[in-house]
Design an enzyme around this catalytic site. Sequence first.
Site, PDB file in Angstrom:
ATOM      1  N   ASP A 230       0.862  -1.181   0.000  1.00  0.00           N
ATOM      2  CA  ASP A 230       0.000   0.000   0.000  1.00  0.00           C
ATOM      3  C   ASP A 230       0.903   1.237   0.000  1.00  0.00           C
ATOM      4  OD1 ASP A 230      -1.722   2.102   0.518  1.00  0.00           O
ATOM      5  OD2 ASP A 230      -2.897   1.023   2.017  1.00  0.00           O
ATOM      6  N   HIS A 231       0.916   1.937  -1.126  1.00  0.00           N
ATOM      7  CA  HIS A 231       1.855   3.059  -1.275  1.00  0.00           C
ATOM      8  C   HIS A 231       1.512   4.244  -0.383  1.00  0.00           C
ATOM      9  CE1 HIS A 231       5.313   4.749  -3.008  1.00  0.00           C
ATOM     10  NE2 HIS A 231       5.144   4.357  -4.270  1.00  0.00           N
ATOM     11  N   ARG A 232       0.339   4.242   0.232  1.00  0.00           N
ATOM     12  CA  ARG A 232       0.012   5.320   1.162  1.00  0.00           C
ATOM     13  C   ARG A 232       0.890   5.273   2.397  1.00  0.00           C
ATOM     14  NH1 ARG A 232      -6.221   4.289   2.208  1.00  0.00           N
ATOM     15  NH2 ARG A 232      -5.332   2.185   2.367  1.00  0.00           N
TER      16      ARG A 232
END
Length: 504
Positions: free
Chosen positions: A476-478
């Site tokens: 999850d790049h967040r």
Amino acid sequence: MASISSVSMPKWGMEMTEGMIGEWHVAVGDSISKGDDLVDVETSKIVNCVSAHVGGTLRRILAQPGELLPVGAPLGVIADDAASDTDIDAYVASLQSAPASDDGEAAAPATEAPAPAAPQVDTAASETASPLRKPADSGKPAMAASLQSDTDDTDVAATPVARRVAALSGINLTLVQASGRHDRVTLKDLAAAAQAAGTALTLPKGRTLATTEADDSDLPATPVARRLAASLGVRLRDCKRTGTHGRVSKADVEAAAARQGRTQGQASTADSAADPAAFEEQALGGMRRTIARRLQSSKQTAPHFRVKISASVDAALQLRQTINSQRSDLKVSLNDILIKASASALMAVPEVNIQFDGETVRRYRDADIAVAVALDDGLITPIIRGANRKGLATISGEMRDLATRARIGRLKAEEFEGGTFSVSNLGMFGIDEFDAIINPPQAAILAVGTTERRPLERADGSWGAHTAMTLTLSSDHRIIDGAVAARFLAALKGFIEAPSTMLV
């Protein structure tokens, strides 16, 4: 004064919000004791049986097989003999507007107590002993030797009712042919086995065999529905009643036939000249609905990015062979080693060992590894808790136990909810590599491909071959950056290629 009580959709686990009605084990008019099994309910992950919390007579069934209902929804009504049909009708009507409590029990109608003609809900009614601990009569029939064995049958998949009746009757479940969902032994399977052996079952008090096999000639149904049911071998009591005046309709019979896997194309009815459809419709089950909802949300909400790495598994395979050859009681798999290696890599790169709800990050001290297990109608991810603190023998034993119980629907909610990281292995199917979708609230998942012989350039410049696999990490790049994901895969590769380093 009459005593009436409702049976409500229970809440099993913090994440449960709804359940799908399965098989009813009792029929309207059956005598019921506290603790008797009433109806199977399928949640997003498991199938459990709702038991009676009071004794009495089942007067109404309010939920039919295949219906998806929220927690707290009324499923049926149990009452004593003092309650009239008018009392029951009034009580059922009041349930429609009664709110559900937090624990899933339907609240008692507020207007019930003051009305002299209306019954009161008796929440204190109980039996002094469970009827499942004693047979219906004092004598227990002699069970045929062909159904008796000293073999442990605790791991045999069986419905709760079938397991209890088998215990009462002295039947070993390993000797019964299963025909139920997920290859579970059902009460009908026990009855068939007993009949073939020339003996009879010992049933709990209030239990009757094959309630849906009872005469249904008096059940309201359209003539077309009755003829279609006869041609398909469908019992009208297994059908919903959505037709006019509460009758079973043709569509109700077709829906029941689809649930039971019966061929509709063989039926020939006077009212239908069209050819049968070249397809079959089937409503999504509770598990598949939940999988669809959660993964769609994950894909839409979490910006996935993926990094890949190739890891040599020769050393891991050698370790596996050494352990299994020296311990006859163990059967360590390569997947067990991957679980341990993933846990060790999470300790080395703790930024991946997290949960994220979109606002808050939870960082965990231990690695709780969720491992994808394929089922007939979906998948489930049982969890190895604290895998970083466990040895390969412990991980192997727990994984076999969890996978076995997952496939027969006997996992507890706490055994598959949560987790800090997931491992999905499709290597046994010959898949080279694939992309996996993150299982929220986790922030990453590892996709494992098959092992294969690949060329290897040695340090001296010569070429050889080694056994390797492709590992793909979805993050999850967040909350996880590319550099963090790369460090995690590098650590994981190191533990797999030098497995002794994760055992210290």
